[in-house]
Structure formats: structure tokens, C-alpha cells
Design a protein around this motif. Structure first.
Motif, PDB file in Angstrom:
ATOM      1  N   ASP A  11      72.965  29.402  44.581  1.00 48.56           N
ATOM      2  CA  ASP A  11      73.916  28.336  44.246  1.00 48.56           C
ATOM      3  C   ASP A  11      73.777  27.461  45.369  1.00 48.56           C
ATOM      4  OD1 ASP A  11      75.135  29.297  42.008  1.00 48.56           O
ATOM      5  OD2 ASP A  11      77.195  30.081  43.046  1.00 48.56           O
ATOM      6  N   LEU A  12      73.463  27.762  46.685  1.00 46.94           N
ATOM      7  CA  LEU A  12      73.180  26.811  47.742  1.00 46.94           C
ATOM      8  C   LEU A  12      72.131  26.299  47.586  1.00 46.94           C
ATOM      9  CD1 LEU A  12      74.057  25.879  50.547  1.00 46.94           C
ATOM     10  CD2 LEU A  12      73.278  27.713  51.655  1.00 46.94           C
ATOM     11  N   ALA A  13      71.014  27.058  47.272  1.00 42.90           N
ATOM     12  CA  ALA A  13      69.586  26.352  46.930  1.00 42.90           C
ATOM     13  C   ALA A  13      69.718  25.241  45.869  1.00 42.90           C
ATOM     14  CB  ALA A  13      68.576  27.638  46.370  1.00 42.90           C
ATOM     15  N   ALA A  14      70.270  25.486  44.856  1.00 41.26           N
ATOM     16  CA  ALA A  14      70.493  24.425  43.825  1.00 41.26           C
ATOM     17  C   ALA A  14      71.125  23.237  44.753  1.00 41.26           C
ATOM     18  CB  ALA A  14      71.414  24.813  42.783  1.00 41.26           C
ATOM     19  N   GLU A  15      72.370  23.196  45.604  1.00 35.73           N
ATOM     20  CA  GLU A  15      72.662  22.173  46.132  1.00 35.73           C
ATOM     21  C   GLU A  15      71.697  21.469  46.876  1.00 35.73           C
ATOM     22  OE1 GLU A  15      75.971  23.429  48.453  1.00 35.73           O
ATOM     23  OE2 GLU A  15      77.018  24.329  46.673  1.00 35.73           O
ATOM     24  N   ARG A  16      70.627  22.059  47.368  1.00 34.67           N
ATOM     25  CA  ARG A  16      69.431  21.476  48.151  1.00 34.67           C
ATOM     26  C   ARG A  16      68.397  21.079  47.101  1.00 34.67           C
ATOM     27  NH1 ARG A  16      68.222  22.749  53.262  1.00 34.67           N
ATOM     28  NH2 ARG A  16      66.154  23.497  52.925  1.00 34.67           N
TER      29      ARG A  16
END
Length: 330
Positions: free
Chosen positions: A269-274
Motif C-alpha cells: 500500500d505504501l509503495a502504491a502511494e509512491r
């Protein structure tokens, strides 16, 4: 049609200085542990190698036992060197290692002078080379004096069969000793190759990164994706054709615990935000540390390699992102 390297091959790659040496390595290097052996499709490996070099990957990492069968990755790489890369040899860093079992009897593995130097000669013959750029002791030998193992590396360098010496899988204490021994022999320790990922941070706990930074030794980290755990492959289930589904593979089913699975989902999920894939963020996270010279990646397809290269589009992290990652990994 003969291969001609892309004229744009150096346009986008990031190169980082290896410790205090004169060598720069690409931020991503290509390892030939899997997918380049005699059991694999030769032309597929060739396409991967060509794509890598065309996109600035100048460092190709091998070992005597890579295959399968052991030795066959070096043989195949040697064939491609001869047919495709011969004009570009001086643009490449080619490394190999010795330490694991290669032939029967008491002289076919570990860290003796006899084994290391015999193995290097065999590796050079398989690849059709006069020298490798880096020759590693692949693992520490508990029964051979460290002076003998490091002496063999120094001898290989002084012979001109290797330009630089490296070690792999050594802990912080042994690394300090190895670096001192080599330095006293007039051969600097160029590089260390440890296992390191978001899910495997022993190099931090052991103090290895501090030793490397203090001694001016570079590092190239392997298994950056934790054998595939740090990809989108295992976010839902275990695919039938995945590495984890194979009964005799390195990645075991028990590695995907409910706790690890929750971490992977949150990291994804954090990677998707990046605007990154989980794999891309995992690679970028390693490169945030200047003591990590290069990240060693593997690929079974060109599109996998392409995806990993895109990690270099964003290797910076905000303090908030780093805090979130630490909270997830706790």
C-alpha cells in the motif's frame, strides 16, 4: 545480425563509487545465480543480458557453482561474451566466486588456497577470460585460517587473474579481520556481498554496514526481494508456478506467516502511494543507504528486469515514509 550495444546505454543508469576505490558500480547489477544455467533457455538468458547492458548494467555477478548444473552459468555467459559482448569487455565488471561444493574430495569446496585458485582457473576457462574484475571468497571457512583464504585472493590479484578481491557472507568481526589481512598484503578489500532486504536486516544488527563504511569497503547486496516475498506475487496466495510452490526451492511456505503477509500488504500500500511496485520500493529502500554500492537483482524475463530498473526513478524517501516502513517492519 550481430549485436550492437545501444548508444544510449549510459544515459539513465546511476553509478555509485565502491567504497574508497576507483571503481563505480551501477546501482543495479545482474546476478546469474538462476535462469542462466544449462537447464534454462539459452536465448532467454541472452535477451536478459543484452537488455541489461543496453540499459547501463555493467556489472555481471557469477560464481563457480551457478547453474544448474554447477558451472553452466559461467559457460553460457562465456558463450554470450564471445558472440555478443567481446567488443565491450572493458566496459564490464565481471565477478565470480568460490566457496561452495564444486567437485568431490577434500579440495572441492570451502576456503583453502588450493581450492580457491584451482576454481578461479576453471572459472576463467569456462568464461573464456584472462581475468575477472572481482574474485570473491563466497563464504567463510571455519576450518581454514583466514590468512590462507585471504592470501589466495591476494595471490589471484597479484597474478593478474583478478583485478580486485571480495568476500561474501562474512560477519562484521570476520570482515574486519579479512580487510586488515588483505591490506597488510598490499591488496585492498574492494567489496562485500551480503544478504540484505527489508525482511532480513542482519547486516544492521551485526554492525557489518558500520564496518564497511569505516573501512572504506563497498557492498553489493543480494536477495533484495527476499527470494520474491517482496513482490506482488504472494499478496493473495501462493501461485502454482512460483518459487514458494516448488518443494525443493530456497523459499519455503513457512516463510509466509500471517504476520509477514500483513506486513507485505501494508508495504505494498505504501509503495502504491509512491507510484511504485512493492519490488521497486524494496530496491529503492536499500539504495537509500550510501554504504550500499549496488543491489544485485535476478531476472527470469526481460519485463522483470525492466520493472526493477524502474525502481531507480524514485530512490528518495521522506522521513514520514521511512517512519511508516519502520512501524510496519517492527
Amino acid at each position: 545480425m550481430n549485436y550492437q550495444a545501444a548508444q544510449t546505454r549510459y544515459d539513465d543508469m546511476l553509478y555509485r563509487r565502491c567504497g574508497k576505490s576507483g571503481i563505480k558500480l551501477p546501482a543495479l547489477s545482474l546476478g546469474l545465480w538462476h535462469n542462466f544455467g544449462s537447464v534454462d533457455v539459452f536465448e532467454n538468458g541472452r535477451k536478459i543480458l543484452r537488455y541489461a547492458f543496453d540499459h547501463g548494467i555493467t556489472h555481471f555477478d557469477l560464481a563457480n557453482n551457478y547453474g544448474p548444473v554447477p558451472g553452466s552459468a559461467e559457460e553460457n555467459f562465456g558463450r554470450i561474451l564471445a558472440s555478443d559482448f567481446k567488443p565491450y569487455r572493458d566496459e564490464m565488471i565481471i565477478s565470480t566466486k568460490a566457496g561452495y561444493l564444486m567437485w568431490p574430495g577434500p579440495y572441492g569446496e570451502w576456503g583453502s588456497r588450493k581450492y580457491l585458485l584451482a576454481s578461479l582457473d576453471q572459472s576463467l576457462k569456462r568464461m573464456g577470460l584472462d581475468y575477472v574484475d572481482i574474485f570473491y571468497s563466497h563464504r567463510p571457512d571455519p576450518d581454514t585460517p583466514l590468512e590462507e583464504t585471504m592470501g589466495a585472493l591476494a595471490h589471484a590479484v597479484k597474478q593478474g587473474k583478478a583485478l580486485y578481491a571480495g568476500i561474501s557472507n562474512y560477519n562484521a568481526e570476520m570482515t574486519q579481520k579479512a580487510e586488515t589481512i588483505l591490506r597488510n598484503m598490499g591488496v585492498p578489500l574492494l567489496i562485500h556481498q551480503p544478504r540484505y532486504s527489508m525482511l532480513d536486516r542482519w547486516v544492521e544488527d551485526d554492525g557489518l554496514l558500520e564496518v564497511l563504511g569505516r573501512r572504506g569497503v563497498g557492498s553489493i547486496v543480494f536477495s533484495p526481494l527476499a527470494q520474491g516475498l517482496l513482490t506482488n506475487k504472494y499478496l493473495k496466495d501462493i501461485p502454482e508456478n512460483s518459487r514458494m510452490a516448488k518443494p525443493h526451492g530456497f523459499l519455503k511456505r513457512e516463510a509466509l506467516t500471517p504476520e509477514v503477509h500483513k506486513k507485505l500488504i501494508k508495504l505494498n500500500d505504501l509503495a502504491a502511494e509512491r507510484n511504485q511496485s512493492l519490488a521497486q520500493m524494496a530496491i529503492a529502500w536499500l539504495l537509500k543507504d550510501k554504504r550500499v554500492t549496488s543491489v544485485l537483482i535476478g531476472a527470469s524475463r526481460v519485463d522483470q528486469l525492466q520493472n526493477n530498473l524502474e525502481a531507480l526513478n524514485n530512490i528518495t524517501f521522506s522521513e514520514e515514509e521511512l517512519h511508516k516502513i519502520e512501524e510496519i517492519l517492527k
